[in-house]
Design an enzyme around this catalytic site. Structure first.
Site, PDB file in Angstrom:
ATOM      1  CG  ASP A 219      -2.332   0.614   1.113  1.00 51.86           C
ATOM      2  OD1 ASP A 219      -2.196   1.828   0.545  1.00 51.86           O
ATOM      3  OD2 ASP A 219      -3.262   0.180   0.706  1.00 51.86           O
ATOM      4  CG  HIS A 242      -1.105   1.572  -3.250  1.00 44.66           C
ATOM      5  ND1 HIS A 242      -2.344   1.536  -2.757  1.00 44.66           N
ATOM      6  CD2 HIS A 242      -0.977   0.635  -4.025  1.00 44.66           C
ATOM      7  CE1 HIS A 242      -2.601   0.309  -3.089  1.00 44.66           C
ATOM      8  NE2 HIS A 242      -1.809  -0.268  -4.045  1.00 44.66           N
TER       9      HIS A 242
END
Ligand SMILES: *[C@@H]1O[C@H](CO)[C@@H](O)[C@H](O)[C@H]1NC(C)=O
Length: 393
Positions: A219, A242
């Site tokens: 993430d 991310h």
């Protein structure tokens, strides 16, 4: 009466003088093995860690808690202050291992609360998240959301140096409600498809520095939540994951803003986003003000530069779908590299609070060796130097 006060002042002064001239502050040393920890990775060493903390915390002298090489099985632990001193360091040469039954951890695996002057030097934290991710992948509703590996809350003057976090169940490191935190030479490692494993999350905190670190996870590399001020991120390598994200913001109506963030000398590789600012499409008092992204190299990033103010998962609970978060004074300076999609630069801002004072200086992002595209909605800004794709302000 006056005489006795004078006498007390005099005696205290003498006491202080002799104390400082001796200038020898005693440092307590604690070895977790002496408190009954076992370095075999099998015996539960939680109590030994907690007992050594309690003794260190209860002393007026600074303390060093040492964790020699080896593997230590540790359950969810909370190291709680305030302590009687403000200088406790953990010197970790070993690896702390979470129980293999992922259901046994609570919201945090290792959690520091209300502590001042705590340092963590070295160490590996192996949260063994694989089994929980597998559970989540089956969409089984009984899977727990998972534990944050390391949390600091309501704490000041914290330093984390040379720590490695492996396979966190959820977020790796969370800094919440803290002042003066320095994370340096931190390594975060989890697979690119591990869910919700943000590297370092900061919120409601000021004067946090993240330096010389490498974050590979599933993430956000660093996620920056509401109420973050004076954040400095420098020399960090991200990917997979991310990317660096301010947000999600504006989920709540009453929300503290994000102000004065510097993100400098960063490498971002094979990530979903590069530099992102993201807010819910909901009314909010939140804001983002004074951000500089400087000297960023991107390799194969899907959304290298993105402001997304229309976040509304499943299109639920976003009345009017307009974000109240006001974004202003965001500088992108010397940003270079490759986009994995055609739109390399996207400013999708709020209709009611358009982005103001966006500044692009020397930005060059390409897609398949061709010029990429930029897209703008409700975004106002200026440019200087070479800008590619050419801006859409
Ligand atoms: C912004 O934050 C940095 C630390 O990241 C600090 O040195 C600087 O003084 C802050 N600027 C203002 C105007 O507060």
């Amino acid at each position: 009466m006056a005489n006795s006060i004078q006498a007390i002042v005099f005696i205290s002064l003498i006491f202080l003088l002799t104390k400082s001239s001796n200038a020898k502050i005693e440092v307590n040393k604690f070895n977790v093995l002496k408190f009954g920890a076992k370095a075999d990775g099998k015996k539960d060493s939680s109590k030994a860690f907690l007992d050594s903390w309690n003794v260190a915390c209860g002393s007026t002298n600074p303390g060093i808690i040492s964790v020699p090489q080896g593997r230590y099985l540790i359950k969810s632990l909370r190291f709680e202050g305030p302590c009687k001193n403000n200088a406790i360091s953990f010197q970790i040469d070993g690896t702390l291992v979470a129980p293999s039954n992922f259901k046994s951890l609570q919201e945090f695996w290792i959690d520091f609360h209300k502590v001042d002057g705590v340092t963590i030097l070295g160490g590996k934290l192996d949260a063994q998240g694989t089994a929980l991710w597998a559970c989540k992948a089956t969409q089984d509703k009984d899977c727990p959301s998972g534990a944050t590996t390391l949390g600091f809350s309501s704490s000041n003057d914290i330093e984390i140096l040379g720590l490695t976090s492996l396979n966190s169940q959820m977020f790796h490191i969370v800094i919440n409600g803290c002042k003066k935190v320095k994370l340096q030479s931190v390594k975060v490692l989890a697979p690119g498809n591990s869910p919700n494993t943000d590297g370092i999350h900061v919120q409601l905190s000021s004067d946090v520095k993240i330096l010389n670190s490498k974050i590979s996870t599933g993430d956000d590399c660093v996620s920056i939540g509401p109420g973050t001020t004076n954040l400095w991120i420098e020399n960090v390598a991200c990917g997979p994951g991310h990317g660096i994200s301010i947000g999600s913001l504006g989920k709540d109506f009453e929300e503290a803003g994000v102000q004065n963030v510097t993100v400098k000398t960063i490498t971002i590789r094979n990530t979903q986003n590069g530099l992102r600012i993201k807010s819910w499409g909901r009314p909010s008092t939140g804001f983002v003000r004074g951000v500089i992204f400087q000297g960023v190299k991107m390799f194969n990033v899907q959304n290298p530069i993105i402001i997304d103010q229309n976040y509304c998962p499943n299109n639920e609970n976003c009345p009017g779908k307009v974000s109240g978060v006001a974004i202003s004074d965001v500088v992108y300076q010397d940003i270079q590299g490759t986009s994995a999609t055609e739109v390399a630069m996207k400013f999708d801002c709020s209709k009611s609070k358009p982005c103001k004072g966006i500044r692009l200086e020397n930005v060059k992002l390409t897609y398949k060796k061709k010029p990429a595209l930029a897209s703008c909605a409700n975004a106002r800004g200026t440019t200087s130097g070479l800008i590619q794709p050419s801006s859409c302000f």
